[in-house]
Scaffold this motif. Structure first.
Motif, mmCIF file in Angstrom:
data_model
loop_
_atom_site.group_PDB
_atom_site.id
_atom_site.type_symbol
_atom_site.label_atom_id
_atom_site.label_comp_id
_atom_site.label_asym_id
_atom_site.label_seq_id
_atom_site.Cartn_x
_atom_site.Cartn_y
_atom_site.Cartn_z
ATOM 1 N N HIS A 1 -6.240 4.416 4.766
ATOM 2 C CA HIS A 1 -5.361 5.244 3.941
ATOM 3 C C HIS A 1 -6.171 5.830 2.782
ATOM 4 O O HIS A 1 -6.339 5.177 1.755
ATOM 5 C CB HIS A 1 -4.188 4.414 3.400
ATOM 6 C CG HIS A 1 -3.269 3.904 4.458
ATOM 7 N ND1 HIS A 1 -2.658 2.671 4.387
ATOM 8 C CD2 HIS A 1 -2.861 4.462 5.617
ATOM 9 C CE1 HIS A 1 -1.906 2.501 5.472
ATOM 10 N NE2 HIS A 1 -2.019 3.570 6.230
ATOM 11 N N TYR B 1 -5.801 -7.218 -5.084
ATOM 12 C CA TYR B 1 -6.384 -7.184 -3.737
ATOM 13 C C TYR B 1 -7.082 -8.513 -3.420
ATOM 14 O O TYR B 1 -6.878 -9.098 -2.359
ATOM 15 C CB TYR B 1 -7.363 -6.009 -3.627
ATOM 16 C CG TYR B 1 -7.852 -5.765 -2.227
ATOM 17 C CD1 TYR B 1 -7.132 -4.968 -1.345
ATOM 18 C CD2 TYR B 1 -9.037 -6.341 -1.773
ATOM 19 C CE1 TYR B 1 -7.577 -4.749 -0.051
ATOM 20 C CE2 TYR B 1 -9.483 -6.128 -0.478
ATOM 21 C CZ TYR B 1 -8.753 -5.336 0.379
ATOM 22 O OH TYR B 1 -9.190 -5.127 1.659
ATOM 23 N N PRO C 1 -4.304 -1.911 -1.365
ATOM 24 C CA PRO C 1 -4.594 -0.623 -0.723
ATOM 25 C C PRO C 1 -5.547 -0.784 0.456
ATOM 26 O O PRO C 1 -6.641 -1.319 0.305
ATOM 27 C CB PRO C 1 -5.224 0.207 -1.844
ATOM 28 C CG PRO C 1 -5.764 -0.793 -2.818
ATOM 29 C CD PRO C 1 -4.876 -2.001 -2.711
ATOM 30 N N ALA D 1 -4.537 5.680 -0.777
ATOM 31 C CA ALA D 1 -3.914 4.423 -1.210
ATOM 32 C C ALA D 1 -4.417 3.948 -2.570
ATOM 33 O O ALA D 1 -3.632 3.510 -3.406
ATOM 34 C CB ALA D 1 -4.127 3.340 -0.161
ATOM 35 N N CYS E 1 1.163 3.233 3.229
ATOM 36 C CA CYS E 1 1.556 2.518 4.442
ATOM 37 C C CYS E 1 3.007 2.838 4.809
ATOM 38 O O CYS E 1 3.911 2.589 4.005
ATOM 39 C CB CYS E 1 1.380 1.013 4.211
ATOM 40 S SG CYS E 1 2.199 -0.037 5.425
ATOM 41 N N ASP F 1 0.881 -1.163 0.000
ATOM 42 C CA ASP F 1 0.000 0.000 0.000
ATOM 43 C C ASP F 1 0.922 1.217 0.000
ATOM 44 O O ASP F 1 1.777 1.342 0.888
ATOM 45 C CB ASP F 1 -0.854 -0.068 1.271
ATOM 46 C CG ASP F 1 -1.681 1.165 1.561
ATOM 47 O OD1 ASP F 1 -1.260 2.285 1.236
ATOM 48 O OD2 ASP F 1 -2.755 1.015 2.161
ATOM 49 N N HIS G 1 -0.819 -4.802 -5.528
ATOM 50 C CA HIS G 1 -1.509 -3.747 -4.777
ATOM 51 C C HIS G 1 -2.437 -4.327 -3.722
ATOM 52 O O HIS G 1 -3.218 -5.237 -4.003
ATOM 53 C CB HIS G 1 -2.348 -2.888 -5.729
ATOM 54 C CG HIS G 1 -1.548 -2.226 -6.801
ATOM 55 N ND1 HIS G 1 -0.765 -1.116 -6.566
ATOM 56 C CD2 HIS G 1 -1.399 -2.521 -8.118
ATOM 57 C CE1 HIS G 1 -0.179 -0.746 -7.700
ATOM 58 N NE2 HIS G 1 -0.546 -1.589 -8.651
ATOM 59 N N THR H 1 -0.301 -4.656 5.497
ATOM 60 C CA THR H 1 0.807 -4.414 4.585
ATOM 61 C C THR H 1 2.027 -3.947 5.362
ATOM 62 O O THR H 1 1.878 -3.316 6.409
ATOM 63 C CB THR H 1 0.429 -3.343 3.540
ATOM 64 O OG1 THR H 1 0.010 -2.164 4.209
ATOM 65 C CG2 THR H 1 -0.661 -3.849 2.612
#
Length: 167
Positions: free
Chosen positions: A65, A129, A60, A68, A31, A28, A58, A140
């Motif tokens: 976030h 994801y 996110p 993200a 992160c 992410d 990825h 993450t």
């Protein structure tokens, strides 16, 4: 009817494509732990003599976030400049709003990487994801070494040891 798009989960490879060891990172861009891990992972690959490759996927964490997902889309939109965008996003984690993302794109000589220009790339982020969720990823960065969850510290010596490499 929903169109299913085939997504290559191994589309972002850093290092030798045919390296015998594959390290997969679910990350992410917002992160802080991923930001700290990025230079360590790059150095691991750079100093592996072609033995290790990094695959970035990825993951996110959009509930915590807020930038993200748009950062992930911008990285996807960077196309073959993905790894350069990766470095810029991690180097500037506190500045990931659309105008920031567009300025990074301009630095790389790219067209727009936000809004309508990036929306068609959502299936790629979703596929990454979903593969992470299916693999049990909850946070993450999460790393897998040749398909096995790596639970050690994201430090050069610990990773080298876990991968059977000399320090």
């Amino acid at each position: 009817m929903t169109e299913t798009v085939a997504v290559d989960l191994d589309r972002h490879v850093y290092g030798e494509a045919d390296a015998p060891i594959t390290l997969v990172e679910y990350g992410d861009f917002e992160c802080p732990y991923c930001g700290a891990a990025a230079p360590v992972l790059r150095r691991l690959i750079d100093e592996s003599g072609g033995m290790v490759r990094l695959v970035y996927r990825h993951f996110p964490l959009f509930t915590v976030h807020p930038f993200a997902l748009t950062a992930a889309l911008a990285a996807e939109a960077a196309g073959d400049r993905f790894w350069e965008m990766y470095d810029l996003l991690f180097a500037h984690q506190s500045r990931l709003a659309d105008p920031d993302l567009e300025s990074y794109a301009a630095m790389l000589g790219l067209d727009s990487v936000t809004g309508e220009a990036a929306q068609h790339l959502q299936p790629a982020i979703a596929a990454d994801y979903q593969s992470g969720v299916a693999a049990g990823v909850r946070g993450t960065p999460t790393l897998f070494a040749d398909g096995r969850l790596y639970q050690g510290k994201v430090e050069l010596s610990a990773l080298r040891s876990a991968l059977g490499m000399r320090h």
